[in-house]
Design a protein around this motif. Sequence first.
Motif, mmCIF file in Angstrom:
data_model
loop_
_atom_site.group_PDB
_atom_site.id
_atom_site.type_symbol
_atom_site.label_atom_id
_atom_site.label_comp_id
_atom_site.label_asym_id
_atom_site.label_seq_id
_atom_site.Cartn_x
_atom_site.Cartn_y
_atom_site.Cartn_z
ATOM 1 N N LEU A 79 0.835 -1.193 0.000
ATOM 2 C CA LEU A 79 0.000 0.000 0.000
ATOM 3 C C LEU A 79 0.870 1.243 0.000
ATOM 4 N N GLU A 80 0.428 2.244 -0.730
ATOM 5 C CA GLU A 80 1.111 3.531 -0.713
ATOM 6 C C GLU A 80 0.352 4.451 0.226
ATOM 7 N N ILE A 81 1.046 5.041 1.171
ATOM 8 C CA ILE A 81 0.420 5.975 2.096
ATOM 9 C C ILE A 81 0.366 7.333 1.415
ATOM 10 N N THR A 82 -0.841 7.779 1.146
ATOM 11 C CA THR A 82 -1.031 9.058 0.450
ATOM 12 C C THR A 82 -1.515 10.157 1.382
ATOM 13 N N GLY A 83 -1.871 9.791 2.603
ATOM 14 C CA GLY A 83 -2.326 10.766 3.588
ATOM 15 C C GLY A 83 -1.950 10.313 4.983
ATOM 16 N N SER A 84 -0.731 10.582 5.382
ATOM 17 C CA SER A 84 -0.220 10.122 6.666
ATOM 18 C C SER A 84 -1.071 10.630 7.831
ATOM 19 N N GLY A 85 -1.419 11.889 7.795
ATOM 20 C CA GLY A 85 -2.225 12.469 8.874
ATOM 21 C C GLY A 85 -3.597 11.842 8.947
ATOM 22 N N GLU A 86 -4.208 11.610 7.796
ATOM 23 C CA GLU A 86 -5.534 10.983 7.773
ATOM 24 C C GLU A 86 -5.477 9.557 8.326
ATOM 25 N N LEU A 87 -4.432 8.838 7.953
ATOM 26 C CA LEU A 87 -4.256 7.468 8.426
ATOM 27 C C LEU A 87 -4.077 7.446 9.937
ATOM 28 N N THR A 88 -3.211 8.308 10.438
ATOM 29 C CA THR A 88 -2.951 8.382 11.875
ATOM 30 C C THR A 88 -4.212 8.775 12.633
ATOM 31 N N ASP A 89 -4.938 9.778 12.130
ATOM 32 C CA ASP A 89 -6.175 10.222 12.788
ATOM 33 C C ASP A 89 -7.210 9.101 12.854
ATOM 34 N N ALA A 90 -7.344 8.352 11.764
ATOM 35 C CA ALA A 90 -8.311 7.247 11.738
ATOM 36 C C ALA A 90 -7.935 6.174 12.761
ATOM 37 N N ALA A 91 -6.643 5.862 12.862
ATOM 38 C CA ALA A 91 -6.198 4.865 13.837
ATOM 39 C C ALA A 91 -6.422 5.362 15.261
ATOM 40 N N LEU A 92 -6.124 6.638 15.511
ATOM 41 C CA LEU A 92 -6.349 7.194 16.843
ATOM 42 C C LEU A 92 -7.831 7.169 17.206
ATOM 43 N N ASP A 93 -8.703 7.444 16.235
ATOM 44 C CA ASP A 93 -10.151 7.361 16.468
ATOM 45 C C ASP A 93 -10.553 5.933 16.827
ATOM 46 N N GLN A 94 -9.997 4.961 16.096
ATOM 47 C CA GLN A 94 -10.318 3.556 16.347
ATOM 48 C C GLN A 94 -9.869 3.154 17.752
ATOM 49 N N ILE A 95 -8.663 3.538 18.121
ATOM 50 C CA ILE A 95 -8.125 3.202 19.441
ATOM 51 C C ILE A 95 -8.952 3.883 20.534
ATOM 52 N N GLY A 96 -9.292 5.159 20.318
ATOM 53 C CA GLY A 96 -10.086 5.907 21.289
ATOM 54 C C GLY A 96 -11.484 5.340 21.471
ATOM 55 N N GLY A 97 -12.019 4.729 20.426
ATOM 56 C CA GLY A 97 -13.368 4.164 20.498
ATOM 57 C C GLY A 97 -13.431 2.742 21.005
ATOM 58 N N ASP A 98 -12.281 2.147 21.306
ATOM 59 C CA ASP A 98 -12.248 0.764 21.793
ATOM 60 C C ASP A 98 -12.507 0.761 23.300
ATOM 61 N N ASP A 99 -13.734 0.428 23.682
ATOM 62 C CA ASP A 99 -14.133 0.448 25.092
ATOM 63 C C ASP A 99 -13.465 -0.643 25.919
ATOM 64 N N TYR A 100 -12.918 -1.650 25.271
ATOM 65 C CA TYR A 100 -12.341 -2.781 25.994
ATOM 66 C C TYR A 100 -10.824 -2.687 26.166
ATOM 67 N N MET A 101 -10.202 -1.676 25.565
ATOM 68 C CA MET A 101 -8.748 -1.542 25.656
ATOM 69 C C MET A 101 -8.379 -0.876 26.987
ATOM 70 N N PRO A 102 -7.494 -1.533 27.761
ATOM 71 C CA PRO A 102 -7.055 -0.927 29.024
ATOM 72 C C PRO A 102 -6.309 0.390 28.765
ATOM 73 N N ASP A 103 -6.357 1.297 29.728
ATOM 74 C CA ASP A 103 -5.770 2.626 29.566
ATOM 75 C C ASP A 103 -4.275 2.589 29.261
ATOM 76 N N ASP A 104 -3.508 1.712 29.941
ATOM 77 C CA ASP A 104 -2.072 1.669 29.685
ATOM 78 C C ASP A 104 -1.779 1.151 28.273
ATOM 79 N N GLU A 105 -2.571 0.197 27.812
ATOM 80 C CA GLU A 105 -2.411 -0.303 26.434
ATOM 81 C C GLU A 105 -2.815 0.776 25.427
ATOM 82 N N ARG A 106 -3.860 1.528 25.749
ATOM 83 C CA ARG A 106 -4.325 2.608 24.867
ATOM 84 C C ARG A 106 -3.232 3.665 24.693
ATOM 85 N N GLN A 107 -2.575 4.040 25.790
ATOM 86 C CA GLN A 107 -1.507 5.041 25.709
ATOM 87 C C GLN A 107 -0.350 4.541 24.849
#
Length: 135
Positions: free
Chosen positions: A24-52
């Motif tokens: 895959l070619e990354i064409t939008g690094s910021g968009e990719l990072t933001d989407a991953a951060l949103d996914q991680i932030g929305g994971d209700d089952y991820m412990p806080d230390d793992e989330r950080q």
Amino acid sequence: MSTTDIPTGESGPRYVRLQVELVLEITGSGELTDAALDQIGGDDYMPDDERQHAEASVRQDESEALAYLVDPFDLVTSVPGIELVQASWSCAHTEYDPDSDEWDLYDDEADDEADDEADEADEEADIDEEEPRGR
């Protein structure tokens, strides 16, 4: 013989390994990072230390961000007649040259066949060398 002709109940479950390789070619690094951060932030089952730890990893490396967004389970959930038993995946940066033979994904079968033929020839040569010589 079609797949419906294969009796699965008689011999029990049959397992298939599906290997997929994507470049895959990354064409939008910021968009990719933001989407991953949103996914991680929305994971209700991820412990806080793992989330950080996950958030820090995603901010440092786009391949980590991609690994948090891609899930092999999503590839097969709508396929009838299967159950996902095990999955693993990883992402890493790579040097990519579409003109290089290294990246010719369609030559793998020909390479494997050539390797098999060479192995068979080596085995035959080994057998000939081990046969006792006449006196």
